[in-house]
Design a protein around this motif. Structure first.
Motif, PDB file in Angstrom:
ATOM      1  N   GLN A  59      26.382 -16.757  -2.399  1.00 30.08           N
ATOM      2  CA  GLN A  59      26.915 -16.769  -1.039  1.00 30.08           C
ATOM      3  C   GLN A  59      28.175 -15.908  -0.929  1.00 30.08           C
ATOM      4  OE1 GLN A  59      27.912 -20.824  -0.140  1.00 30.08           O
ATOM      5  NE2 GLN A  59      29.357 -21.013  -1.824  1.00 30.08           N
ATOM      6  N   ARG A  60      28.599 -15.298  -2.039  1.00 29.04           N
ATOM      7  CA  ARG A  60      29.763 -14.426  -2.038  1.00 29.04           C
ATOM      8  C   ARG A  60      29.446 -13.129  -2.781  1.00 29.04           C
ATOM      9  NH1 ARG A  60      34.719 -15.849  -0.725  1.00 29.04           N
ATOM     10  NH2 ARG A  60      34.724 -13.596  -0.382  1.00 29.04           N
ATOM     11  N   PRO A  61      28.673 -12.237  -2.167  1.00 29.68           N
ATOM     12  CA  PRO A  61      28.341 -10.976  -2.845  1.00 29.68           C
ATOM     13  C   PRO A  61      29.562 -10.153  -3.213  1.00 29.68           C
ATOM     14  CG  PRO A  61      27.668 -10.939  -0.534  1.00 29.68           C
ATOM     15  CD  PRO A  61      28.029 -12.349  -0.852  1.00 29.68           C
ATOM     16  N   GLY A  62      30.685 -10.328  -2.491  1.00 31.63           N
ATOM     17  CA  GLY A  62      31.905  -9.604  -2.825  1.00 31.63           C
ATOM     18  C   GLY A  62      32.499 -10.039  -4.150  1.00 31.63           C
ATOM     19  N   LYS A  63      32.169 -11.249  -4.599  1.00 33.21           N
ATOM     20  CA  LYS A  63      32.678 -11.758  -5.875  1.00 33.21           C
ATOM     21  C   LYS A  63      31.698 -11.538  -7.021  1.00 33.21           C
ATOM     22  CE  LYS A  63      35.826 -15.319  -4.116  1.00 33.21           C
ATOM     23  NZ  LYS A  63      36.223 -16.742  -4.213  1.00 33.21           N
ATOM     24  N   LEU A  64      30.517 -10.973  -6.721  1.00 35.94           N
ATOM     25  CA  LEU A  64      29.524 -10.688  -7.753  1.00 35.94           C
ATOM     26  C   LEU A  64      29.751  -9.297  -8.307  1.00 35.94           C
ATOM     27  CD1 LEU A  64      26.888 -11.671  -9.162  1.00 35.94           C
ATOM     28  CD2 LEU A  64      25.632 -10.598  -7.284  1.00 35.94           C
ATOM     29  N   ASP A  65      29.649  -9.148  -9.612  1.00 34.65           N
ATOM     30  CA  ASP A  65      29.868  -7.867 -10.261  1.00 34.65           C
ATOM     31  C   ASP A  65      28.987  -6.790  -9.641  1.00 34.65           C
ATOM     32  OD1 ASP A  65      30.976  -6.310 -12.662  1.00 34.65           O
ATOM     33  OD2 ASP A  65      28.812  -6.070 -12.910  1.00 34.65           O
ATOM     34  N   SER A  66      29.582  -5.665  -9.252  1.00 37.65           N
ATOM     35  CA  SER A  66      28.849  -4.614  -8.541  1.00 37.65           C
ATOM     36  C   SER A  66      27.788  -3.961  -9.421  1.00 37.65           C
ATOM     37  CB  SER A  66      29.829  -3.553  -8.017  1.00 37.65           C
ATOM     38  OG  SER A  66      30.579  -2.988  -9.077  1.00 37.65           O
ATOM     39  N   ASP A  67      28.048  -3.822 -10.721  1.00 35.09           N
ATOM     40  CA  ASP A  67      27.044  -3.238 -11.618  1.00 35.09           C
ATOM     41  C   ASP A  67      25.812  -4.134 -11.715  1.00 35.09           C
ATOM     42  OD1 ASP A  67      28.623  -1.064 -12.111  1.00 35.09           O
ATOM     43  OD2 ASP A  67      29.451  -1.843 -13.984  1.00 35.09           O
ATOM     44  N   VAL A  68      26.037  -5.446 -11.738  1.00 32.82           N
ATOM     45  CA  VAL A  68      24.928  -6.395 -11.798  1.00 32.82           C
ATOM     46  C   VAL A  68      24.121  -6.338 -10.497  1.00 32.82           C
ATOM     47  CG1 VAL A  68      24.386  -8.866 -11.807  1.00 32.82           C
ATOM     48  CG2 VAL A  68      26.010  -7.938 -13.475  1.00 32.82           C
ATOM     49  N   LEU A  69      24.818  -6.348  -9.361  1.00 30.26           N
ATOM     50  CA  LEU A  69      24.134  -6.334  -8.066  1.00 30.26           C
ATOM     51  C   LEU A  69      23.346  -5.048  -7.863  1.00 30.26           C
ATOM     52  CD1 LEU A  69      23.543  -7.509  -5.286  1.00 30.26           C
ATOM     53  CD2 LEU A  69      25.760  -6.628  -4.501  1.00 30.26           C
ATOM     54  N   SER A  70      23.904  -3.918  -8.261  1.00 29.56           N
ATOM     55  CA  SER A  70      23.255  -2.634  -8.009  1.00 29.56           C
ATOM     56  C   SER A  70      21.958  -2.468  -8.792  1.00 29.56           C
ATOM     57  CB  SER A  70      24.213  -1.488  -8.356  1.00 29.56           C
ATOM     58  OG  SER A  70      24.500  -1.470  -9.747  1.00 29.56           O
ATOM     59  N   GLN A  71      21.744  -3.266  -9.839  1.00 37.05           N
ATOM     60  CA  GLN A  71      20.523  -3.153 -10.631  1.00 37.05           C
ATOM     61  C   GLN A  71      19.406  -4.085 -10.153  1.00 37.05           C
ATOM     62  OE1 GLN A  71      21.095  -2.329 -15.031  1.00 37.05           O
ATOM     63  NE2 GLN A  71      23.134  -3.072 -14.536  1.00 37.05           N
ATOM     64  N   CYS A  72      19.664  -4.839  -9.077  1.00 40.79           N
ATOM     65  CA  CYS A  72      18.616  -5.662  -8.464  1.00 40.79           C
ATOM     66  C   CYS A  72      17.896  -4.805  -7.426  1.00 40.79           C
ATOM     67  CB  CYS A  72      19.220  -6.903  -7.809  1.00 40.79           C
ATOM     68  SG  CYS A  72      19.978  -8.042  -8.988  1.00 40.79           S
ATOM     69  N   MET A  73      16.664  -4.429  -7.710  1.00 45.34           N
ATOM     70  CA  MET A  73      15.951  -3.441  -6.907  1.00 45.34           C
ATOM     71  C   MET A  73      15.277  -4.025  -5.669  1.00 45.34           C
ATOM     72  SD  MET A  73      16.517  -0.509  -8.301  1.00 45.34           S
ATOM     73  CE  MET A  73      18.181  -1.138  -8.599  1.00 45.34           C
ATOM     74  N   SER A  74      15.244  -5.359  -5.546  1.00 42.94           N
ATOM     75  CA  SER A  74      14.753  -6.013  -4.327  1.00 42.94           C
ATOM     76  C   SER A  74      15.861  -6.920  -3.808  1.00 42.94           C
ATOM     77  CB  SER A  74      13.493  -6.838  -4.601  1.00 42.94           C
ATOM     78  OG  SER A  74      12.412  -6.003  -4.973  1.00 42.94           O
ATOM     79  N   GLN A  75      16.110  -6.826  -2.490  1.00 44.29           N
ATOM     80  CA  GLN A  75      17.211  -7.599  -1.920  1.00 44.29           C
ATOM     81  C   GLN A  75      16.737  -8.414  -0.715  1.00 44.29           C
ATOM     82  OE1 GLN A  75      17.924  -3.919  -1.640  1.00 44.29           O
ATOM     83  NE2 GLN A  75      18.343  -3.879  -3.831  1.00 44.29           N
ATOM     84  N   PHE A  76      17.251  -9.640  -0.642  1.00 43.05           N
ATOM     85  CA  PHE A  76      17.036 -10.520   0.503  1.00 43.05           C
ATOM     86  C   PHE A  76      18.425 -10.816   1.061  1.00 43.05           C
ATOM     87  CE2 PHE A  76      13.615 -10.947  -2.384  1.00 43.05           C
ATOM     88  CZ  PHE A  76      12.479 -11.264  -1.656  1.00 43.05           C
ATOM     89  N   ILE A  77      18.712 -10.303   2.243  1.00 39.27           N
ATOM     90  CA  ILE A  77      20.060 -10.414   2.796  1.00 39.27           C
ATOM     91  C   ILE A  77      20.002 -11.241   4.072  1.00 39.27           C
ATOM     92  CG2 ILE A  77      22.129  -9.128   3.414  1.00 39.27           C
ATOM     93  CD1 ILE A  77      20.781  -6.656   2.163  1.00 39.27           C
ATOM     94  N   LEU A  78      20.670 -12.384   4.056  1.00 40.93           N
ATOM     95  CA  LEU A  78      20.721 -13.255   5.218  1.00 40.93           C
ATOM     96  C   LEU A  78      22.070 -13.107   5.906  1.00 40.93           C
ATOM     97  CD1 LEU A  78      18.953 -14.866   2.800  1.00 40.93           C
ATOM     98  CD2 LEU A  78      18.550 -16.378   4.730  1.00 40.93           C
ATOM     99  N   ARG A  79      22.360 -13.958   6.856  1.00 42.17           N
ATOM    100  CA  ARG A  79      23.567 -13.823   7.685  1.00 42.17           C
ATOM    101  C   ARG A  79      24.831 -13.856   6.829  1.00 42.17           C
ATOM    102  NH1 ARG A  79      26.945 -17.450  10.863  1.00 42.17           N
ATOM    103  NH2 ARG A  79      27.685 -16.365  12.721  1.00 42.17           N
ATOM    104  N   ILE A  80      25.654 -12.828   6.984  1.00 40.43           N
ATOM    105  CA  ILE A  80      26.942 -12.730   6.286  1.00 40.43           C
ATOM    106  C   ILE A  80      27.985 -12.279   7.299  1.00 40.43           C
ATOM    107  CG2 ILE A  80      28.251 -11.472   4.522  1.00 40.43           C
ATOM    108  CD1 ILE A  80      25.734 -11.277   2.873  1.00 40.43           C
ATOM    109  N   VAL A  81      29.058 -13.046   7.453  1.00 39.13           N
ATOM    110  CA  VAL A  81      30.099 -12.701   8.421  1.00 39.13           C
ATOM    111  C   VAL A  81      31.402 -12.287   7.756  1.00 39.13           C
ATOM    112  CG1 VAL A  81      29.140 -14.159  10.241  1.00 39.13           C
ATOM    113  CG2 VAL A  81      30.774 -15.149   8.628  1.00 39.13           C
ATOM    114  N   ASN A  82      31.576 -12.619   6.472  1.00 40.91           N
ATOM    115  CA  ASN A  82      32.804 -12.256   5.771  1.00 40.91           C
ATOM    116  C   ASN A  82      32.902 -10.736   5.630  1.00 40.91           C
ATOM    117  OD1 ASN A  82      34.489 -11.600   3.312  1.00 40.91           O
ATOM    118  ND2 ASN A  82      34.854 -13.808   3.449  1.00 40.91           N
TER     119      ASN A  82
END
Length: 562
Positions: free
Chosen positions: A442-465
């Motif tokens: 629920q906090r993609p800003g706190k997830l390591d960017s290198d880890v996130l960038s290697q996930c080739m499928s994304q499901f993005i729901l409502r984010i207001v932050n």
């Protein structure tokens, strides 16, 4: 790409090219069926040199809408006036009075093998623009049909009637190239994950899935057992194994040096150096065996030796302090000299394993996750390279998928973490060994960017932050900047799906779960009211009441009558 529908809906006429080489604009009088995100197409004939060639249908997505002609502003200033009636009085009879300029980003003509092919030929002014039919979209958006083997029916296209255009994901791409579910609190990330797990355990997939569950939200997936909707024609029925915190056991000898440091209180550089020497010593003494925390403590005393001025060797001053710190790990309920959770107990095709960690401290959660991820990676790698045989606890002869809830705990953006290092290795190399990972946060800003960038499928729901939104612009390019603008406006259960599991990013309405959702928010007012229910108050009075006093014996003189 040919539509199977007999009737086509013309929504506008092309005005000309847009601001970029892949955009065009068209004019329409009715913006209702052509909302932002909707799919339209134009037809492109073959060049004059080949007049008998096919007619190409070039699909595009609407990315902008601008009102270019309407009634004078003064007509809207007085709420007593009817603008349409005033316009009729002065002879303005065009219906409707508004004209819109819609911007379309060209996706291309769809090819079953190569995907979308941009023909580099924008439509000419005056060309008709058609609303893409439901059956056409079902063909071009999905890599799989909903009931096909290897498909995951996640929901339906958001901008159409519910169920009109089912969205089916490619499970092979989903689990092999890794995935991420990103959402704000209460947006439906756990619900979406539950739908995905249902699809993975369905008869058409029968996956081997492990969920690392820090909050204990996924226990309701035990309803998969015996559920009629998941029974296969051959008698297949998914199995669910629930591992409670008290059943979590990690063998101490499977931990690496920095795993142990994570579990211990802070220590000086000298203490770390001695502990490292002791760790290397037990690894040398037990190269193929199991060693315990007590063995490590013994090694600490053995290596912590100092020589005084007279040349006498005596015990160093750090051993007692290190032994005291190691005894904390020795008292842990989760790290054991011999008991373990080997891969064959965690993974079996057609089985969901839920590892609950909701009662385990954060540092120990991180080490447990690190150990399980590392051993699973080694098991798949060693099995694929024929280094182990059946019967070995490292033998894992089938692909597996691990879903990690609250992923920012295990791969934090700006903090050191052993689990983060293991995840980076798996995300970069796991595809060739059949180890897939799904991250939920629920906090993609706190997830390591290198880890996130290697996930080739994304499901993005409502984010207001705003911080989380900004992080997505750099870590999730597949969704596109235009679709990411929709994030604050999404409702619960509405998701942007992008990446390898679909042919093109789509706005999706998640289908209803077949099992109960376990992450519902507590109804605080209801629980407060129940506190004052009559039977609850009576129960509290009984619980608080002490034992009844013993009656005073009746006597005559000094003799009791009882």
């Amino acid at each position: 790409m040919k539509s199977q529908s007999s009737s086509r809906h013309i929504v506008g006429i092309v005005k000309g090219p847009g601001d970029s080489s892949s955009e065009y604009v068209f004019i329409t009088a009715d913006a209702q069926p052509v909302r932002i995100g909707e799919f339209v197409y134009y037809e492109l004939s073959s060049p004059p040199s080949t007049p008998a060639g096919p007619v190409h249908q070039v699909l595009g997505r609407i990315t902008g809408c601008r009102l270019i002609e309407h009634l004078p502003h003064r007509m809207f200033a007085d709420h007593e006036l009817n603008p349409g009636a005033v316009a009729a009085l002065i002879g303005f009879t065009c219906e409707p009075a508004e004209l819109y300029e819609m911007t379309v980003e060209v996706m291309g003509e769809f090819h079953e093998v190569f995907g979308f092919n941009n023909l580099r030929r924008l439509p000419l002014p005056g060309a008709k623009v058609y609303l893409a039919e439901d059956d056409l979209l079902q063909e071009v958006l999905n890599k799989k049909k909903p009931e096909e083997r290897g498909a995951a029916h996640i929901g339906s296209l958001l901008l159409r009637e519910e169920g009109a255009v089912p969205i089916a994901l490619d499970v092979k791409e989903l689990v092999s190239t890794h995935m991420a579910i990103l959402a704000g609190t209460g947006s439906g990330k756990s619900y979406t994950a539950g739908v995905l797990v249902e699809e993975l355990l369905s008869p058409k997939n029968r996956a081997a899935v492990l969920i690392l569950d820090p909050h204990g939200e996924y226990h309701t997936l035990t309803q998969l057992r015996g559920h009629a909707a998941f029974k296969g024609e051959d008698g297949y029925q998914p199995q669910v194994k629930l591992i409670t915190p008290g059943e979590v056991k990690i063998r101490v000898s499977s931990l690496e040096f920095y795993d142990i440091l994570t579990l211990l209180p802070p220590m000086s550089d000298r203490q770390q150096a001695i502990l490292k020497r002791a760790y290397d010593e037990v690894r040398r003494l037990y190269p193929n065996g199991h060693w315990s925390t007590q063995d490590l403590i013994t090694a600490v005393y053995a290596v912590d030796r100092v020589e005084d001025e007279e040349g006498n060797v005596k015990q160093g001053s750090s051993a007692d302090a290190l032994a005291w710190k190691l005894e904390k790990m020795q008292r842990s309920d989760y790290f054991h000299p011999y008991e373990h959770l080997p891969p064959h107990k965690l993974f079996t095709p057609g089985q969901l394993t839920i590892l609950q960690m909701n009662e385990i401290p954060l540092e120990e959660q991180q080490v447990i996750a690190t150990a399980i991820l590392r051993q699973t990676n080694h098991a798949r790698m060693n099995t694929q390279k024929d280094r182990v045989r059946e019967g070995d606890e490292q033998y894992l002869p089938y692909p597996v998928f691990i879903l990690i809830e609250e992923a920012h705990r295990f791969a934090p953006a700006h903090e050191p973490s052993q689990c983060k290092q293991v995840l980076r290795t798996i995300l970069s190399e796991g595809r060739k060994f059949g180890l897939g990972v799904g991250l939920i946060t629920q906090r993609p800003g706190k997830l390591d960017s290198d880890v996130l960038s290697q996930c080739m499928s994304q499901f993005i729901l409502r984010i207001v932050n705003p911080v989380d939104q900004e992080s997505l612009k750099h870590g999730v390019e597949a969704a596109g900047r235009e679709l990411l603008k929709e994030l604050p406006a999404l409702s619960k259960g509405q998701v942007i799906i992008a990446g390898a599991c679909v042919n093109t990013p789509v706005l999706c309405r998640v289908r209803q779960r077949l099992t109960t959702h376990g992450g519902e928010t507590l109804d605080a007012p209801k629980l407060w009211q129940e506190y004052f229910a009559q039977h609850k108050q009576l129960d509290r009075m009984v619980a608080m009441a002490g034992p009844a006093p013993r009656p005073k014996p009746r006597t005559i003189g000094r003799r009791s009558l009882e």
